[in-house]
Motif scaffolding. Structure first.
Motif, mmCIF file in Angstrom:
data_model
loop_
_atom_site.group_PDB
_atom_site.id
_atom_site.type_symbol
_atom_site.label_atom_id
_atom_site.label_comp_id
_atom_site.label_asym_id
_atom_site.label_seq_id
_atom_site.Cartn_x
_atom_site.Cartn_y
_atom_site.Cartn_z
ATOM 1 N N GLY A 95 27.808 13.414 17.401
ATOM 2 C CA GLY A 95 26.896 13.644 18.517
ATOM 3 C C GLY A 95 25.543 14.168 18.088
ATOM 4 O O GLY A 95 24.507 13.690 18.510
ATOM 5 N N ASN A 96 25.558 15.200 17.223
ATOM 6 C CA ASN A 96 24.339 15.791 16.656
ATOM 7 C C ASN A 96 23.347 16.230 17.743
ATOM 8 O O ASN A 96 22.147 15.946 17.664
ATOM 9 N N ARG A 100 19.227 16.336 17.326
ATOM 10 C CA ARG A 100 18.426 15.370 18.082
ATOM 11 C C ARG A 100 17.370 16.083 18.922
ATOM 12 O O ARG A 100 16.217 15.642 18.996
ATOM 13 N N HIS A 101 17.766 17.177 19.573
ATOM 14 C CA HIS A 101 16.808 17.887 20.421
ATOM 15 C C HIS A 101 15.653 18.445 19.601
ATOM 16 O O HIS A 101 14.504 18.447 20.062
ATOM 17 N N GLY A 201 24.426 15.281 23.246
ATOM 18 C CA GLY A 201 24.462 14.633 21.934
ATOM 19 C C GLY A 201 24.478 13.143 22.171
ATOM 20 O O GLY A 201 24.610 12.677 23.316
ATOM 21 N N ASN A 202 24.300 12.359 21.118
ATOM 22 C CA ASN A 202 24.267 10.903 21.253
ATOM 23 C C ASN A 202 23.207 10.428 22.238
ATOM 24 O O ASN A 202 23.320 9.362 22.833
ATOM 25 N N ASN A 203 22.165 11.260 22.458
ATOM 26 C CA ASN A 203 21.106 10.950 23.422
ATOM 27 C C ASN A 203 21.646 10.741 24.835
ATOM 28 O O ASN A 203 21.130 9.921 25.592
ATOM 29 N N MET A 237 21.915 9.477 32.464
ATOM 30 C CA MET A 237 22.052 10.222 31.225
ATOM 31 C C MET A 237 21.542 9.410 30.036
ATOM 32 O O MET A 237 20.902 9.951 29.129
ATOM 33 N N LEU A 238 21.812 8.123 30.036
ATOM 34 C CA LEU A 238 21.430 7.279 28.905
ATOM 35 C C LEU A 238 19.962 6.876 28.943
ATOM 36 O O LEU A 238 19.406 6.460 27.919
ATOM 37 N N THR A 239 19.312 7.000 30.121
ATOM 38 C CA THR A 239 17.902 6.628 30.248
ATOM 39 C C THR A 239 17.006 7.839 30.444
ATOM 40 O O THR A 239 15.836 7.706 30.778
#
Length: 297
Positions: A95-96, A100-101, A201-203, A237-239
């Protein structure tokens, strides 16, 4: 004795999706050894990374670098809270979320290079029932998914979304009582997410407006969720969009208290923590130093 900055790398040897990468060899190759002193230690058990990080902070290391996934990052960061030692991250998980943030490279070689030229910033953290978190915590459905996801051999966003769409059909919302700012309310709760950072995580952005340095938590409340609302929420969430008001509500706060009629599952940074009926969630401003790419503050 050398006066150069000292960095400790803490490696979880079984973390994430790329555990076979020889991290020590990459560090030898890409770290600026003329500028930085370093040592490498490995974790042996749950909680070991926190101990190793705290020892380094007490010895005035400049930074401690978590090498692993979100669980390893959480453990290392716990040991560095309210110290002068900064958290660095070499992302090696699925996820990281914090990496990522903070706009850290997900490529291991490039992430090591950031340590040579990066700068130190200060971020907020949160606690849920006194358990620290740095990206998100939550009760209800996302905690349930965390418990299921932890036992799944397949990782990544695709697996996570598949689990959500499968389990959403049978998971039931529960009544809760909430104290938030000056508001007291009784409501249904399918999921309540407490976001210090914008994403799990995972954007996957549960709270797109969350700012890790603003001294506030973003709370996302989903009262009830059917399959259609789940599709809408997943898409948002994905956009990186706010979900519509029929799917989710958003609040900002420094403290929130939740009481439930039945014990509910909860998580911190995606790690399932158990079940209880009382939750105290608090924002801890400017509590952690982090190493980030130069110019990304």
């Amino acid at each position: 004795m050398s006066t150069r900055p000292r960095i400790r790398f803490i490696i979880n040897p079984v973390s994430g999706t790329r555990s076979k990468v020889d991290v020590a060899a990459r560090i030898k190759l890409y770290l600026d050894h003329g500028k930085l002193d370093h040592d490498i230690v490995y974790t042996d058990y749950a909680g070991h990374a926190t101990e190793l990080a705290a020892t380094a902070a007490a010895s005035n290391y400049t930074a401690v670098v978590a090498v692993g996934g979100d669980g390893t990052v959480n453990e290392v960061a716990r040991g560095l809270l309210h110290t002068n030692t900064a958290l660095g991250i070499l992302p090696k998980g699925s996820g990281n979320g914090l990496a990522r943030h903070l706009q850290l490279p997900l490529n291991l070689n490039n992430a090591i290079k950031v340590l040579n030229t990066g700068e130190i910033s200060v971020i907020d953290s949160g606690t849920i029932n006194d358990i620290p978190f740095f990206t998100t915590a939550g009760i209800g459905f996302d905690a349930y998914i965390s418990s299921v996801f932890a036992g799944n051999k397949r990782r990544g966003l695709k697996t996570y979304v598949e689990l959500v769409l499968k389990e959403v059909r049978t998971y039931k919302h529960l009544p809760v009582k909430v104290w938030l700012n000056e508001l007291e309310m009784q409501t249904d709760c399918f999921v309540m997410a407490f976001a210090n950072a914008a994403q799990y995580g995972n954007n996957a952005y549960i709270a797109p407006l969350a700012d890790i340095r603003d001294g506030l938590l973003d709370v996302c409340l989903v009262r009830q969720l059917d399959f259609i609302k789940a599709i809408n929420l997943s898409y948002c969430m994905l956009t990186k969009q706010l979900a519509n008001v029929q799917s989710a509500e958003y609040f900002k706060t420094k403290h929130i208290r939740v009481e439930t009629e039945e014990p509910m599952m909860f998580h911190a940074d995606g790690e399932f923590k158990g079940k209880t009926s009382h939750f105290e969630v608090n924002l801890k401003p400017e509590s952690l130093k982090v190493l980030i790419p130069k110019g990304k503050v």
